[in-house]
Design a protein around this motif. Structure first.
Motif, short mmCIF file in Angstrom:
data_model
loop_
_atom_site.label_atom_id
_atom_site.label_comp_id
_atom_site.label_asym_id
_atom_site.label_seq_id
_atom_site.Cartn_x
_atom_site.Cartn_y
_atom_site.Cartn_z
N ASP A 1 -15.45 -21.74 6.56
CA ASP A 1 -16.01 -20.56 7.22
C ASP A 1 -15.38 -19.29 6.66
O ASP A 1 -14.32 -19.34 6.02
N ARG A 2 -16.03 -18.19 6.92
CA ARG A 2 -15.47 -16.89 6.52
C ARG A 2 -14.24 -16.59 7.37
O ARG A 2 -14.22 -16.86 8.56
N ASP A 3 -13.21 -16.02 6.71
CA ASP A 3 -11.95 -15.70 7.38
C ASP A 3 -11.63 -14.23 7.23
O ASP A 3 -11.80 -13.66 6.14
N PHE A 4 -11.16 -13.66 8.30
CA PHE A 4 -10.68 -12.27 8.27
C PHE A 4 -9.41 -12.20 7.44
O PHE A 4 -8.48 -12.99 7.63
N VAL A 5 -9.36 -11.23 6.52
CA VAL A 5 -8.17 -11.03 5.67
C VAL A 5 -7.39 -9.81 6.13
O VAL A 5 -6.17 -9.85 6.28
N GLY A 6 -8.08 -8.71 6.34
CA GLY A 6 -7.42 -7.49 6.77
C GLY A 6 -8.42 -6.36 6.92
O GLY A 6 -9.57 -6.48 6.49
N CYS A 7 -7.96 -5.28 7.52
CA CYS A 7 -8.87 -4.20 7.86
C CYS A 7 -8.14 -2.87 7.84
O CYS A 7 -6.91 -2.82 7.99
N ILE A 8 -8.90 -1.79 7.64
CA ILE A 8 -8.34 -0.45 7.72
C ILE A 8 -9.29 0.43 8.53
O ILE A 8 -10.51 0.39 8.33
N TRP A 9 -8.70 1.19 9.46
CA TRP A 9 -9.50 2.14 10.22
C TRP A 9 -9.76 3.36 9.35
O TRP A 9 -8.83 3.92 8.76
N TYR A 10 -11.01 3.80 9.28
CA TYR A 10 -11.34 4.93 8.41
C TYR A 10 -10.61 6.19 8.85
O TYR A 10 -10.04 6.91 8.03
N THR A 11 -10.60 6.48 10.15
CA THR A 11 -10.08 7.75 10.63
C THR A 11 -8.57 7.85 10.49
O THR A 11 -8.03 8.83 9.99
N SER A 12 -7.84 6.81 10.93
CA SER A 12 -6.37 6.87 10.98
C SER A 12 -5.70 6.23 9.77
O SER A 12 -4.52 6.45 9.54
N SER A 13 -6.44 5.43 9.02
CA SER A 13 -5.89 4.63 7.91
C SER A 13 -4.90 3.57 8.39
O SER A 13 -4.16 3.01 7.57
N ARG A 14 -4.88 3.32 9.67
CA ARG A 14 -4.04 2.22 10.17
C ARG A 14 -4.65 0.89 9.73
O ARG A 14 -5.87 0.77 9.64
N THR A 15 -3.79 -0.08 9.46
CA THR A 15 -4.29 -1.36 8.95
C THR A 15 -3.91 -2.51 9.87
O THR A 15 -3.00 -2.42 10.69
N LYS A 16 -4.63 -3.60 9.69
CA LYS A 16 -4.37 -4.85 10.40
C LYS A 16 -4.55 -5.96 9.39
O LYS A 16 -5.53 -5.96 8.64
N ASP A 17 -3.59 -6.89 9.33
CA ASP A 17 -3.64 -7.98 8.35
C ASP A 17 -3.65 -9.33 9.04
O ASP A 17 -3.06 -9.49 10.11
N ALA A 18 -4.28 -10.29 8.38
CA ALA A 18 -4.19 -11.67 8.86
C ALA A 18 -2.79 -12.20 8.56
O ALA A 18 -2.16 -11.82 7.57
N ASP A 19 -2.30 -13.12 9.41
CA ASP A 19 -0.96 -13.66 9.21
C ASP A 19 -0.82 -14.35 7.86
O ASP A 19 0.25 -14.33 7.24
#
Length: 122
Positions: free
Chosen positions: A43-61
């Motif tokens: 299945d597709r897995d989330f790798v990471g993300c960035i918020w456009y406005t704040s540039s804050r990021t979130k990563d998969a473990d």
């Protein structure tokens, strides 16, 4: 609205690669842009993300400390810098955007790029 992913290729284990996702067609203020990968037969897995406005990021473990997401707002490009690649990172990598910001819920992503293949040999 379009997302275009590029930069995939064949690398050896331990090497690095940078993917790019070009955003066009609208303002992405309030959106989150994610990298999502799909390995063969999985299945597709989330790798990471960035918020456009704040540039804050979130990563998969699974990629913390190895992968870094960043963006160049002037160029409307989101990057995925991948270091210390291993064969388990082999997948098609997609970029996708969600008006709900950075979420691991893949059904929230309403704009998808076409994917770019990353192959890591041992």
């Amino acid at each position: 609205v379009q997302l275009q992913a590029s930069g995939g290729g064949l690398v050896q284990a331990g090497q690095s690669l940078t993917l790019s996702c070009a955003l066009s067609g609208r303002t992405f203020s309030g959106y989150g842009t994610s990298w999502i990968r799909q390995a063969p037969g999985r299945d597709r897995d989330f790798v990471g993300c960035i918020w456009y406005t704040s540039s804050r990021t979130k990563d998969a473990d699974s990629v913390k400390g190895r992968f870094t997401i960043s963006q160049d707002k002037a160029k409307s490009i989101v990057y995925l810098q991948m270091n210390s690649l291993n064969p388990e990172d082999t997948a098609v990598y997609y970029c996708a955007a969600s008006r709900n910001g950075c979420t691991k819920d893949l059904t929230s992503y309403d704009v998808w790029g076409q994917g770019t293949q990353v192959t890591v040999s041992s």
